[in-house]
Design a protein around this motif. Structure first.
Motif, PDB file in Angstrom:
ATOM      1  N   LEU A  29      42.400  57.694  68.725  1.00 58.69           N
ATOM      2  CA  LEU A  29      40.877  56.924  68.471  1.00 58.69           C
ATOM      3  C   LEU A  29      41.166  56.036  68.462  1.00 58.69           C
ATOM      4  CD1 LEU A  29      38.830  59.953  68.124  1.00 58.69           C
ATOM      5  CD2 LEU A  29      39.223  59.385  70.769  1.00 58.69           C
ATOM      6  N   LEU A  30      41.497  55.812  66.846  1.00 60.25           N
ATOM      7  CA  LEU A  30      42.064  53.949  66.233  1.00 60.25           C
ATOM      8  C   LEU A  30      42.253  53.725  66.767  1.00 60.25           C
ATOM      9  CD1 LEU A  30      40.856  52.675  63.792  1.00 60.25           C
ATOM     10  CD2 LEU A  30      43.205  53.477  62.906  1.00 60.25           C
ATOM     11  N   SER A  31      44.011  53.882  67.488  1.00 62.18           N
ATOM     12  CA  SER A  31      44.223  53.457  68.654  1.00 62.18           C
ATOM     13  C   SER A  31      43.922  52.639  69.584  1.00 62.18           C
ATOM     14  CB  SER A  31      46.184  54.162  69.232  1.00 62.18           C
ATOM     15  OG  SER A  31      45.208  55.293  69.782  1.00 62.18           O
ATOM     16  N   GLN A  32      42.760  53.688  70.288  1.00 63.21           N
ATOM     17  CA  GLN A  32      42.351  53.237  71.368  1.00 63.21           C
ATOM     18  C   GLN A  32      40.844  52.497  71.312  1.00 63.21           C
ATOM     19  OE1 GLN A  32      39.375  55.627  73.031  1.00 63.21           O
ATOM     20  NE2 GLN A  32      39.171  54.962  75.048  1.00 63.21           N
ATOM     21  N   ILE A  33      40.704  52.565  70.247  1.00 66.27           N
ATOM     22  CA  ILE A  33      39.911  51.296  69.656  1.00 66.27           C
ATOM     23  C   ILE A  33      40.747  50.452  69.209  1.00 66.27           C
ATOM     24  CG2 ILE A  33      38.264  50.331  67.401  1.00 66.27           C
ATOM     25  CD1 ILE A  33      37.995  53.096  67.027  1.00 66.27           C
ATOM     26  N   VAL A  34      41.705  49.268  68.626  1.00 65.07           N
ATOM     27  CA  VAL A  34      42.201  48.685  68.956  1.00 65.07           C
ATOM     28  C   VAL A  34      42.830  48.521  70.204  1.00 65.07           C
ATOM     29  CG1 VAL A  34      44.457  47.642  68.340  1.00 65.07           C
ATOM     30  CG2 VAL A  34      43.609  48.935  66.613  1.00 65.07           C
ATOM     31  N   PHE A  35      42.760  49.017  71.028  1.00 65.50           N
ATOM     32  CA  PHE A  35      43.492  48.528  72.849  1.00 65.50           C
ATOM     33  C   PHE A  35      41.583  48.229  73.229  1.00 65.50           C
ATOM     34  CE2 PHE A  35      42.527  49.984  77.007  1.00 65.50           C
ATOM     35  CZ  PHE A  35      43.237  48.964  77.587  1.00 65.50           C
TER      36      PHE A  35
ATOM     37  N   LEU B  25      51.776  60.634  69.605  1.00 63.54           N
ATOM     38  CA  LEU B  25      52.972  59.259  69.071  1.00 63.54           C
ATOM     39  C   LEU B  25      53.142  58.673  70.560  1.00 63.54           C
ATOM     40  CD1 LEU B  25      54.599  57.682  67.597  1.00 63.54           C
ATOM     41  CD2 LEU B  25      56.012  58.649  68.348  1.00 63.54           C
ATOM     42  N   PRO B  26      52.932  58.678  71.936  1.00 66.11           N
ATOM     43  CA  PRO B  26      52.901  58.724  73.299  1.00 66.11           C
ATOM     44  C   PRO B  26      51.554  57.579  72.895  1.00 66.11           C
ATOM     45  CG  PRO B  26      54.381  60.846  73.474  1.00 66.11           C
ATOM     46  CD  PRO B  26      53.387  61.073  71.770  1.00 66.11           C
ATOM     47  N   ALA B  27      50.465  58.399  72.725  1.00 63.89           N
ATOM     48  CA  ALA B  27      49.405  58.028  73.100  1.00 63.89           C
ATOM     49  C   ALA B  27      49.294  56.280  72.342  1.00 63.89           C
ATOM     50  CB  ALA B  27      48.108  58.764  73.538  1.00 63.89           C
ATOM     51  N   ILE B  28      49.767  56.767  71.318  1.00 59.89           N
ATOM     52  CA  ILE B  28      49.642  55.873  70.095  1.00 59.89           C
ATOM     53  C   ILE B  28      49.990  54.563  70.618  1.00 59.89           C
ATOM     54  CG2 ILE B  28      49.976  55.174  67.826  1.00 59.89           C
ATOM     55  CD1 ILE B  28      49.425  57.640  66.822  1.00 59.89           C
ATOM     56  N   LEU B  29      51.976  54.739  70.991  1.00 63.09           N
ATOM     57  CA  LEU B  29      52.351  53.659  71.326  1.00 63.09           C
ATOM     58  C   LEU B  29      51.789  52.668  72.018  1.00 63.09           C
ATOM     59  CD1 LEU B  29      55.741  55.285  70.385  1.00 63.09           C
ATOM     60  CD2 LEU B  29      54.192  53.810  68.873  1.00 63.09           C
ATOM     61  N   TRP B  30      51.268  54.056  73.276  1.00 72.31           N
ATOM     62  CA  TRP B  30      50.999  53.413  74.591  1.00 72.31           C
ATOM     63  C   TRP B  30      50.037  52.307  74.623  1.00 72.31           C
ATOM     64  CZ3 TRP B  30      53.450  52.696  79.085  1.00 72.31           C
ATOM     65  CH2 TRP B  30      52.619  52.274  80.296  1.00 72.31           C
TER      66      TRP B  30
ATOM     67  N   SER C 157      46.986  55.453  82.896  1.00 69.67           N
ATOM     68  CA  SER C 157      45.218  54.662  82.469  1.00 69.67           C
ATOM     69  C   SER C 157      45.788  54.816  81.000  1.00 69.67           C
ATOM     70  CB  SER C 157      44.291  55.723  83.112  1.00 69.67           C
ATOM     71  OG  SER C 157      43.070  54.911  82.519  1.00 69.67           O
ATOM     72  N   PRO C 158      45.546  54.160  79.792  1.00 68.59           N
ATOM     73  CA  PRO C 158      45.182  54.700  78.390  1.00 68.59           C
ATOM     74  C   PRO C 158      44.086  55.539  78.358  1.00 68.59           C
ATOM     75  CG  PRO C 158      45.362  51.812  78.628  1.00 68.59           C
ATOM     76  CD  PRO C 158      45.528  52.870  80.324  1.00 68.59           C
TER      77      PRO C 158
ATOM     78  N   GLY D 202      50.747  49.112  72.193  1.00 63.51           N
ATOM     79  CA  GLY D 202      51.757  48.436  72.552  1.00 63.51           C
ATOM     80  C   GLY D 202      50.349  47.299  73.634  1.00 63.51           C
ATOM     81  N   MET D 203      50.111  47.867  74.898  1.00 60.33           N
ATOM     82  CA  MET D 203      48.961  46.895  75.193  1.00 60.33           C
ATOM     83  C   MET D 203      48.149  46.470  74.478  1.00 60.33           C
ATOM     84  SD  MET D 203      49.430  48.860  78.058  1.00 60.33           S
ATOM     85  CE  MET D 203      47.881  47.907  79.529  1.00 60.33           C
ATOM     86  N   ALA D 204      47.394  46.838  73.294  1.00 58.94           N
ATOM     87  CA  ALA D 204      47.037  45.723  72.632  1.00 58.94           C
ATOM     88  C   ALA D 204      47.631  44.572  71.917  1.00 58.94           C
ATOM     89  CB  ALA D 204      46.512  47.247  70.865  1.00 58.94           C
ATOM     90  N   ALA D 205      49.375  44.564  71.608  1.00 55.40           N
ATOM     91  CA  ALA D 205      49.909  43.713  70.898  1.00 55.40           C
ATOM     92  C   ALA D 205      49.840  42.669  72.352  1.00 55.40           C
ATOM     93  CB  ALA D 205      50.878  44.553  70.419  1.00 55.40           C
ATOM     94  N   LEU D 206      50.420  43.248  73.683  1.00 54.92           N
ATOM     95  CA  LEU D 206      50.191  42.551  74.474  1.00 54.92           C
ATOM     96  C   LEU D 206      48.559  41.660  74.998  1.00 54.92           C
ATOM     97  CD1 LEU D 206      52.175  41.098  76.967  1.00 54.92           C
ATOM     98  CD2 LEU D 206      51.274  42.862  78.496  1.00 54.92           C
ATOM     99  N   LEU D 207      48.185  42.085  74.922  1.00 55.67           N
ATOM    100  CA  LEU D 207      46.782  41.211  74.921  1.00 55.67           C
ATOM    101  C   LEU D 207      46.532  40.428  74.032  1.00 55.67           C
ATOM    102  CD1 LEU D 207      44.983  44.498  76.193  1.00 55.67           C
ATOM    103  CD2 LEU D 207      45.226  42.509  77.930  1.00 55.67           C
ATOM    104  N   LEU D 208      46.835  40.966  72.761  1.00 56.11           N
ATOM    105  CA  LEU D 208      46.179  40.047  71.166  1.00 56.11           C
ATOM    106  C   LEU D 208      46.903  38.769  71.565  1.00 56.11           C
ATOM    107  CD1 LEU D 208      45.307  42.826  68.502  1.00 56.11           C
ATOM    108  CD2 LEU D 208      44.167  41.513  69.604  1.00 56.11           C
TER     109      LEU D 208
END
Length: 366
Positions: free
Chosen positions: A259-265, A339-344, A317-318, A347-353
């Protein structure tokens, strides 16, 4: 010094949003009420009962040298056809894996010298359960021990490669997860206004003139928004778990990391779009993306029902990956699904940021 400035800005963001009554209602009251309403009204749709699954198509590869097994299987397949299960023989060269991955077929059964192997699409939980049950019945009828879901080293006549568990989420359980992740995604709308609100209040010029770097402002804004949303999500999860009895599993820490990884995304999505588009256009684009994500990501209905091009979109879809990972952790005890969900998401968040940060550096102000 820069890190201290970033912490001060983050703290200011948290305090400002906690004082916002509308924000509190949206982030706390709305998801709690939605979980309760959807979980109660749609409970019959998750009970199974007499619901029709429709025709289930399964590829069959016959690599068995045992003629008796093949003969028994053919008779079994004919009987199964009357129940809506179509076992179709795969011609040499047929790309059965592609058909299964695309959702056109539920899985592929391979007849071998040692028995039967079944590989199914993990997203088709209902179809996999039915097929696995039929294979178990077939094995029992031949007086052969059947092992469903066991690793190859165990042996056994039937081996199900697809992840499957008897425990399934009820309506309240499913929407506790789906509504929580949906509300997280809607946080992108507020994140899009993190910098825009400073411009509207004419405080962006003050921040630009202050002895604070753009990097500190950016980090503080993002960090504060992530922390605020993390607090709200934790409260929603605990309310749904302890007050409504929603199932969140025994590995709540792992679930919360997803959930935290989705918040970052979500925060990154709002910021990225706000820098790519100006003014009200950014909000409109963000809202459109969020609504499409909710539709294809399983916020309204399980993604296992989506096939064809809709299933293809759902696969990337994330939101769908987040929901699927959490369901797998809770009901299949598959911690590795996190792990795959967190990395996805990350990864998307890093690109957007990165896009947002690069655009901020090119501007004179914020």
């Amino acid at each position: 010094m820069e890190s201290l400035n970033a912490l001060r800005i983050a703290g200011k963001e948290i305090i400002t949003n906690i004082r916002d009554v509308k924000m509190l209602i949206f982030m706390l009251a709305t998801p709690v009420l939605l979980i309760l309403i959807l979980g109660s009204l749609l409970s019959s749709a998750f009970q199974g009962g007499g619901a029709e699954v429709g025709e289930i198509r399964v590829w069959v590869r016959d690599d068995a040298a045992d003629g008796e097994l093949s003969e028994a299987w053919n008779a079994f397949a004919k009987e199964a056809a009357g129940s809506g299960i179509a076992f179709e023989a795969a011609a040499p060269g047929t790309d059965v894996e592609a058909d299964v991955a695309a959702g056109r077929y539920a899985g592929v059964v391979t007849l071998t010298e040692s028995g039967i192997e079944y590989a199914g699409n993990e997203r088709g939980a209902a179809a996999n359960g039915i097929v696995s049950g039929l294979l178990t019945s077939f094995a029992d009828a031949r007086n052969v021990e059947a092992t469903i879901g066991a690793p190859p080293s165990v042996g056994g006549f039937v081996r199900s490669v697809a992840a499957e568990t008897q425990a399934k989420p009820g309506a309240l359980d499913y929407y506790a997860v789906a509504v929580t992740t949906m509300i997280i995604l809607y946080g992108a709308l507020t994140a899009g206004g993190l910098i825009e609100e400073e411009r509207k209040r004419n405080t962006a010029l003050r921040l630009a003139a202050a002895p604070v770097s753009k990097a500190a402002v950016f980090a503080g804004k993002v960090g504060g928004s992530v922390a605020m949303n993390a607090i709200f999500v934790a409260i929603v999860v605990l309310i749904s778990k302890w007050m409504f009895g929603a199932e969140w599993g025994d590995d709540l820490g792992i679930v919360y990391l997803v959930l935290l990884s989705q918040i970052v995304f979500a925060i990154s999505l709002g910021l990225g779009v706000s820098y790519a588009f100006k003014g009200s256009a950014a909000g409109a684009v963000t809202l459109a993306i969020v609504q499409l994500e909710c539709f294809f990501g399983g916020a309204y209905t399980p993604t296992s029902a989506m096939t064809g091009w809709m299933g293809t979109i759902s696969n990337v879809s994330p939101l769908a990956r987040t929901n699927e990972a959490i369901i797998q952790i809770i009901y299949a005890d598959r911690l590795a699904a996190a792990l795959p969900a967190i990395l996805w998401n990350v990864g998307m968040a890093a690109l957007l940021l990165a896009v947002a940060a690069w655009t901020m550096r090119k501007r004179e102000g914020l």
